[in-house]
Design a protein around this motif. Structure first.
Motif, short mmCIF file in Angstrom:
data_model
loop_
_atom_site.label_atom_id
_atom_site.label_comp_id
_atom_site.label_asym_id
_atom_site.label_seq_id
_atom_site.Cartn_x
_atom_site.Cartn_y
_atom_site.Cartn_z
N ARG A 14 2.70 -13.65 1.35
CA ARG A 14 2.49 -14.13 2.72
C ARG A 14 3.35 -13.37 3.72
NH1 ARG A 14 2.22 -18.96 -0.28
NH2 ARG A 14 4.38 -19.57 0.15
N ARG A 15 4.61 -13.11 3.33
CA ARG A 15 5.50 -12.36 4.21
C ARG A 15 5.01 -10.94 4.41
NH1 ARG A 15 8.37 -11.47 8.51
NH2 ARG A 15 10.26 -10.23 8.21
N LEU A 16 4.52 -10.30 3.35
CA LEU A 16 4.00 -8.94 3.46
C LEU A 16 2.81 -8.89 4.41
CD1 LEU A 16 4.08 -5.99 2.54
CD2 LEU A 16 2.60 -6.63 0.62
N SER A 17 1.92 -9.87 4.31
CA SER A 17 0.77 -9.94 5.22
C SER A 17 1.24 -10.05 6.67
CB SER A 17 -0.11 -11.15 4.86
OG SER A 17 -1.12 -11.34 5.82
N GLU A 18 2.26 -10.85 6.90
CA GLU A 18 2.80 -11.04 8.24
C GLU A 18 3.35 -9.73 8.79
OE1 GLU A 18 5.51 -14.56 10.08
OE2 GLU A 18 6.45 -13.41 8.47
N ILE A 19 4.09 -8.99 7.96
CA ILE A 19 4.67 -7.72 8.39
C ILE A 19 3.57 -6.70 8.70
CG2 ILE A 19 5.99 -5.72 7.54
CD1 ILE A 19 7.86 -7.70 6.14
N ILE A 278 7.91 -1.59 -1.52
CA ILE A 278 6.46 -1.60 -1.29
C ILE A 278 6.14 -1.43 0.20
CG2 ILE A 278 5.78 -4.03 -0.86
CD1 ILE A 278 3.82 -3.55 -3.31
N CYS A 279 7.01 -1.95 1.06
CA CYS A 279 6.81 -1.74 2.50
C CYS A 279 6.93 -0.26 2.83
CB CYS A 279 7.83 -2.54 3.30
SG CYS A 279 7.53 -4.31 3.34
N GLY A 280 7.93 0.41 2.22
CA GLY A 280 8.08 1.84 2.44
C GLY A 280 6.88 2.63 1.93
N LYS A 281 6.38 2.26 0.75
CA LYS A 281 5.22 2.95 0.17
C LYS A 281 3.97 2.77 1.02
CE LYS A 281 3.19 5.20 -3.24
NZ LYS A 281 3.53 6.61 -3.55
N LEU A 282 3.75 1.53 1.50
CA LEU A 282 2.59 1.27 2.35
C LEU A 282 2.70 2.03 3.67
CD1 LEU A 282 2.03 -2.55 1.75
CD2 LEU A 282 0.60 -0.67 0.95
N GLY A 283 3.93 2.17 4.19
CA GLY A 283 4.12 2.94 5.41
C GLY A 283 3.70 4.39 5.21
N GLN A 284 4.04 4.95 4.02
CA GLN A 284 3.64 6.33 3.72
C GLN A 284 2.12 6.45 3.61
OE1 GLN A 284 5.64 7.52 0.14
NE2 GLN A 284 7.68 7.08 0.96
N LEU A 285 1.52 5.52 2.86
CA LEU A 285 0.08 5.59 2.61
C LEU A 285 -0.74 5.38 3.87
CD1 LEU A 285 -0.06 3.61 -0.77
CD2 LEU A 285 -0.37 6.07 -0.46
N CYS A 286 -0.24 4.50 4.75
CA CYS A 286 -0.99 4.18 5.98
C CYS A 286 -0.54 5.05 7.15
CB CYS A 286 -0.81 2.71 6.33
SG CYS A 286 -1.49 1.58 5.11
N ASP A 287 0.43 5.94 6.88
CA ASP A 287 0.92 6.87 7.90
C ASP A 287 1.38 6.15 9.16
OD1 ASP A 287 1.62 9.34 8.88
OD2 ASP A 287 -0.34 9.70 9.80
N CYS A 288 2.18 5.12 8.95
CA CYS A 288 2.74 4.40 10.11
C CYS A 288 4.05 3.75 9.69
CB CYS A 288 1.76 3.34 10.63
SG CYS A 288 1.52 1.98 9.49
#
Length: 427
Positions: A14-19, A278-288
């Motif tokens: 839930r927290r990840l979705s919020e971020i 995982i937040c860092g990885k998603l930032g890389q994958l989504c380029d943001c």
């Protein structure tokens, strides 16, 4: 923007979705039960106005899926990133989701589609050194735990959820002694009914539960044995252990298979990541840039003359709900905190600690961390509270700390003295 789906059902999910919503990243959240959908929908109400290309930034999908259904769902919707944020004990779900992604990878020409990421909850080992545990037994599975309980007497509080209930109900020596704490959802209640658990044995409640709340339940239902999973701090394990210790009740712990992680909480050589990872990885994958920055809610609390009876209810509530508890060792000795407590009461100790804390995995996983710093007597009468308050305010203004600070006064020693000798003190 890559198409992303989170298989949730945990606080971290839930927290990840919020971020992600705050970062403007559209995504779908999958939950297994109607109750999970209700909890997620409450959270996403505030994001309804947020849209990407005219579409809601967060979409919900409710319903259990087996491996084939997961594979079809991921393929039909064209998801490129799959985040597994399911419960650490939901091993079958994780195996099915990994299997579905692997099958799709083998079928797709592009070997990079889809990408599977596992959000691994940090689960600390339970040790005597923590100062919490006095009477704990460990089991690899629920069947072994149920067998051990057959040789005991007295009521049992089962906090392992409704899915494992059948294992404990199979024994005639256990079924009538059970008090089952479950989520207040239709599926959980139906499973209790199917196993013949009576209404008086069911505690349908939504956490989180404080140590005091757990202790109250143990007293109310005359519990003699408590069963829990070691689901980490996020799962409220520490509060259960502390309540059991207070009342001298043995605890039966179902332990997950331990995995070796690095300092950041990631598991080398796997697709598993800590929350920050995982937040860092998603930032890389989504380029943001994905900001995990939560804030500190700091309360400087006066505990009055030192005993619980002399505290204001507001201060008591602050201590009971604190994530972090700080203060002189004698002041914090009788209290617990959700994450940790430290014998710090001077600014020179507290400021560096808070600066490090705000970059921690704990703060990344929640919007705010509640920090309580305890002071004796009245916070406005020759108290170290004033100096700390000023330095915290300056640190917040300078951007060193993210958050807020407030003072809750206790009963002054002067007031107490005047009352005891029967004098007024206006002169």
């Amino acid at each position: 923007m890559k198409k992303l789906v989170i298989f949730a059902g945990t606080t971290e999910g839930r927290r990840l979705s919020e971020i992600l919503a705050d970062a403007g990243i559209a995504h779908t959240v999958c939950v297994a039960t109607e109750y999970g959908e209700i909890v997620m929908r409450e959270q996403t109400e505030s994001t309804k106005a947020m849209q990407t290309a005219g579409q809601p930034i967060v979409n919900l999908h409710c319903g259990r899926m087996d491996r084939e259904q997961m594979q079809k769902f991921l393929h039909d919707e064209g998801y490129e990133i799959v985040v597994d944020a399911t419960h650490p004990y939901a091993r079958v779900v994780t195996e099915n989701l990994r299997g579905a992604v692997d099958t799709l990878k083998s079928l797709e020409k592009d070997a990079h589609f889809p990408i599977y990421l596992r959000l691994e909850r940090k689960i600390d080992g339970i040790t005597e050194a923590d100062g919490i545990v006095t009477n704990v037994q460990y089991f690899e599975n629920n069947a072994d735990c149920a067998k051990a309980l057959e040789n005991t007497e007295g009521n049992i509080l089962l906090t392992t959820g409704s899915k494992e209930l059948a294992v404990y109900c199979a024994s005639g020596r256990l079924k009538d002694r059970l008090h089952v704490r479950i989520l207040p959802g239709r599926e959980s209640l139906e499973l209790c009914m199917e196993q013949g658990i009576k209404g008086r044995q069911i505690l349908a409640l939504q956490g989180p539960f404080s140590t005091e709340m757990n202790a109250a339940i143990l007293r109310q239902y005359d519990i003699r044995h408590m069963v829990t999973k070691n689901s980490g701090r996020a799962g409220g394990c520490q509060e259960k252990l502390e309540a059991a210790k207070m009342l001298g009740i043995p605890v039966y712990v179902i332990e997950p298979a331990q995995k070796t992680s690095d300092a950041a909480g990631n598991i080398p050589g796997t697709d598993s990541y800590s929350f920050a990872g995982i937040c860092g990885k998603l930032g890389q994958l989504c380029d943001c840039k994905i900001s995990q920055q939560g804030s500190l809610e700091i309360c400087l609390a006066g505990i009055g003359m030192g005993s619980r009876d002399c505290m204001t209810k507001e201060v008591q509530q602050t201590i009971e709900t604190a994530d972090i508890l700080l203060g002189a060792e004698r002041m914090i000795a009788d209290y617990s905190a959700r994450i940790e407590k430290k014998p710090y009461y001077m600014a020179a100790q507290i400021l560096p600690y808070l600066e490090k804390l705000q970059e921690s995995e704990e703060l990344a996983q929640q919007e705010t961390l509640r920090v309580a710093v305890l002071f004796s007597g009245d916070t406005g009468f020759y108290s170290g509270c004033r100096k700390l308050y000023v330095e915290l305010q300056e640190a917040i203004a300078a951007g060193q700390l993210r958050g807020s600070v407030r003072i809750l006064p206790g009963i002054s020693s002067v007031v107490s003295l005047a009352a005891r000798v029967g004098e007024s003190y206006e002169d």
